[in-house]
Scaffold this motif. Structure first.
Motif, PDB file in Angstrom:
ATOM      1  N   MET A  85       0.823  -1.201   0.000  1.00 12.06           N
ATOM      2  CA  MET A  85       0.000   0.000   0.000  1.00 12.06           C
ATOM      3  C   MET A  85       0.865   1.262   0.000  1.00 12.06           C
ATOM      4  N   ILE A  86       1.863   1.300   0.879  1.00 14.69           N
ATOM      5  CA  ILE A  86       2.671   2.518   0.961  1.00 14.69           C
ATOM      6  C   ILE A  86       3.540   2.668  -0.271  1.00 14.69           C
ATOM      7  N   ALA A  87       4.077   1.556  -0.808  1.00 16.82           N
ATOM      8  CA  ALA A  87       4.884   1.629  -2.019  1.00 16.82           C
ATOM      9  C   ALA A  87       4.051   2.071  -3.207  1.00 16.82           C
ATOM     10  N   SER A  88       2.826   1.546  -3.322  1.00 18.03           N
ATOM     11  CA  SER A  88       1.950   1.897  -4.433  1.00 18.03           C
ATOM     12  C   SER A  88       1.551   3.368  -4.367  1.00 18.03           C
ATOM     13  N   TYR A  89       1.168   3.830  -3.183  1.00 18.82           N
ATOM     14  CA  TYR A  89       0.710   5.210  -3.057  1.00 18.82           C
ATOM     15  C   TYR A  89       1.837   6.181  -3.392  1.00 18.82           C
ATOM     16  N   LEU A  90       3.026   5.939  -2.850  1.00 16.97           N
ATOM     17  CA  LEU A  90       4.135   6.869  -3.068  1.00 16.97           C
ATOM     18  C   LEU A  90       4.613   6.853  -4.515  1.00 16.97           C
ATOM     19  N   SER A  91       4.622   5.691  -5.136  1.00 16.43           N
ATOM     20  CA  SER A  91       5.085   5.606  -6.520  1.00 16.43           C
ATOM     21  C   SER A  91       4.082   6.237  -7.493  1.00 16.43           C
ATOM     22  N   SER A  97       1.739   8.650  -6.684  1.00 16.41           N
ATOM     23  CA  SER A  97       1.481  10.064  -6.420  1.00 16.41           C
ATOM     24  C   SER A  97       2.740  10.925  -6.516  1.00 16.41           C
ATOM     25  N   GLY A  98       3.927  10.314  -6.347  1.00 21.92           N
ATOM     26  CA  GLY A  98       5.160  11.084  -6.368  1.00 21.92           C
ATOM     27  C   GLY A  98       5.429  11.759  -5.036  1.00 21.92           C
ATOM     28  N   VAL A  99       6.707  11.997  -4.739  1.00 22.44           N
ATOM     29  CA  VAL A  99       7.100  12.560  -3.446  1.00 22.44           C
ATOM     30  C   VAL A  99       8.016  13.765  -3.660  1.00 22.44           C
ATOM     31  N   VAL A 100       7.785  14.817  -2.870  1.00 19.45           N
ATOM     32  CA  VAL A 100       8.610  16.024  -2.906  1.00 19.45           C
ATOM     33  C   VAL A 100       9.216  16.241  -1.523  1.00 19.45           C
ATOM     34  N   TYR A 101      10.506  16.574  -1.486  1.00 21.62           N
ATOM     35  CA  TYR A 101      11.189  16.844  -0.209  1.00 21.62           C
ATOM     36  C   TYR A 101      10.985  18.298   0.188  1.00 21.62           C
ATOM     37  N   THR A 102      10.530  18.520   1.420  1.00 21.88           N
ATOM     38  CA  THR A 102      10.338  19.878   1.950  1.00 21.88           C
ATOM     39  C   THR A 102      11.325  20.090   3.091  1.00 21.88           C
ATOM     40  N   SER A 123       2.708  11.290   9.111  1.00 24.46           N
ATOM     41  CA  SER A 123       3.766  12.035   9.775  1.00 24.46           C
ATOM     42  C   SER A 123       4.901  12.430   8.836  1.00 24.46           C
ATOM     43  N   LEU A 124       5.187  11.613   7.822  1.00 23.49           N
ATOM     44  CA  LEU A 124       6.337  11.862   6.950  1.00 23.49           C
ATOM     45  C   LEU A 124       5.962  12.390   5.571  1.00 23.49           C
ATOM     46  N   PHE A 125       4.777  12.021   5.074  1.00 25.63           N
ATOM     47  CA  PHE A 125       4.439  12.336   3.685  1.00 25.63           C
ATOM     48  C   PHE A 125       3.207  13.237   3.536  1.00 25.63           C
ATOM     49  N   ARG A 184       6.162  15.534   1.065  1.00 25.82           N
ATOM     50  CA  ARG A 184       4.738  15.608   0.718  1.00 25.82           C
ATOM     51  C   ARG A 184       4.530  14.941  -0.627  1.00 25.82           C
ATOM     52  N   VAL A 185       3.342  14.435  -0.834  1.00 21.19           N
ATOM     53  CA  VAL A 185       3.035  13.803  -2.120  1.00 21.19           C
ATOM     54  C   VAL A 185       2.689  14.897  -3.127  1.00 21.19           C
ATOM     55  N   LYS A 186       3.117  14.696  -4.379  1.00 18.91           N
ATOM     56  CA  LYS A 186       2.841  15.686  -5.423  1.00 18.91           C
ATOM     57  C   LYS A 186       1.346  15.780  -5.712  1.00 18.91           C
ATOM     58  N   THR A 187       0.706  14.618  -5.774  1.00 19.66           N
ATOM     59  CA  THR A 187      -0.720  14.568  -6.123  1.00 19.66           C
ATOM     60  C   THR A 187      -1.450  13.652  -5.160  1.00 19.66           C
ATOM     61  N   LYS A 188      -2.476  14.171  -4.528  1.00 11.97           N
ATOM     62  CA  LYS A 188      -3.317  13.307  -3.695  1.00 11.97           C
ATOM     63  C   LYS A 188      -4.187  12.457  -4.610  1.00 11.97           C
ATOM     64  N   LEU A 189      -4.063  11.152  -4.491  1.00 10.70           N
ATOM     65  CA  LEU A 189      -4.774  10.251  -5.386  1.00 10.70           C
ATOM     66  C   LEU A 189      -6.279  10.373  -5.168  1.00 10.70           C
ATOM     67  N   ASN A 190      -7.022  10.383  -6.267  1.00 13.31           N
ATOM     68  CA  ASN A 190      -8.476  10.468  -6.146  1.00 13.31           C
ATOM     69  C   ASN A 190      -9.059   9.126  -5.730  1.00 13.31           C
TER      70      ASN A 190
END
Length: 275
Positions: free
Chosen positions: A104-110, A112-117, A223-225, A239-245
């Protein structure tokens, strides 16, 4: 269809959610009242409520659990303590639950994409508060659900499918009344709760599966994404680039739980074909 025992479970869980919302409103009002006594501006009050919202929510959950427990202790002579119940429920999670959580976490992050803040890296207290807040927020729910099952369903087991539906609706109402949906994460929160309902198994007592899913997927995502329903990505280091619909979320959930449900059959069929 809606037999008496089902309605009894729903009534007590609804009472728990009502107590929780009332306690949260009382704590919020008390905090705001003392700030106004000190002549603080409304922006300061709002900032305090925002920064301390997780603490308020968890105190509300714990206070409601305590009141429900005291109610049953007054009415019943033989009753397990919450500590005894948790000890019974703590086991090593099923391998399928572990795989689903990481999938689940691998699928969501891959997807939606991740940005470092980098500017949020120093907010370690808020990272920890978000992780523990999410873990306890959902975890206490399942302690209450397992507790109600242990107290109310000793002689008769209600229809678990309908009970899951009613629990999800009541949880959603309680969440919406206590957490403003500024970050539009209500569908995500409901799907997380629904997933936990499914993973908790028969009588909602596979606590180890619930803990696994919370620790691996729900709490780190918040807490992290930035998938925190209270703070969003205000304090998260990524943070994720796009919140999945909802469609994407449903697809990920469907693949995960098809695996969860049919893994054994698929493995057995594959072995037969290889022979």
């Amino acid at each position: 269809m809606f037999e008496g025992n089902l309605l009894k479970n729903v009534r007590y869980y609804g009472a728990y959610q009502l107590l929780y919302v009332v306690v949260v409103l009382i704590l919020t009002s008390i905090g705001a009242f003392f700030h106004f006594l000190l002549d603080h501006e409304i922006s300061i009050v709002e900032s305090w409520l925002h920064n301390n919202h997780w603490e308020i929510l968890i105190v509300g959950k714990l206070a409601s659990l305590f009141l429900i427990n005291r109610w049953f202790k007054v009415r019943l002579y033989q009753l397990k303590s919450i500590r005894e119940l948790i000890k019974e429920l703590v086991r090593w999670p099923e391998p399928k639950a572990i795989i689903i959580s990481f999938f689940m976490i691998a699928s969501y992050l891959s997807l939606s994409g991740v940005v470092y803040t980098g500017q949020n890296l120093g907010y370690w207290y808020y990272h920890l508060a978000s992780f523990l807040g999410l873990f306890l927020f959902f975890g206490i729910e399942f302690i209450v659900i397992a507790y109600l099952d242990d107290v109310l369903n000793q002689k008769e087991q209600p229809n678990m499918a309908w009970l899951s539906v009613f629990y999800t609706v009541l949880f959603t109402v309680g969440f919406r009344l206590s957490v403003p949906d500024y970050y539009e994460l209500l569908p995500y929160v409901v799907l997380c709760f629904s997933s936990l309902m499914y993973l908790s198994g028969k009588s909602f007592k596979s606590w180890s599966n619930v803990v696994c899913f919370l620790v691996v997927f729900v709490a780190p995502m918040g807490s992290l994404f930035g998938m925190d329903p209270v703070w969003g990505d205000d304090f998260s280091p990524f943070r994720v680039k796009t919140k999945l619909n909802l469609a994407f979320l449903a697809a990920i959930w469907m693949v995960s739980f098809c695996y969860y449900k049919y893994r054994d059959q698929i493995v057995i069929s594959t072995r037969k074909l290889l022979r």
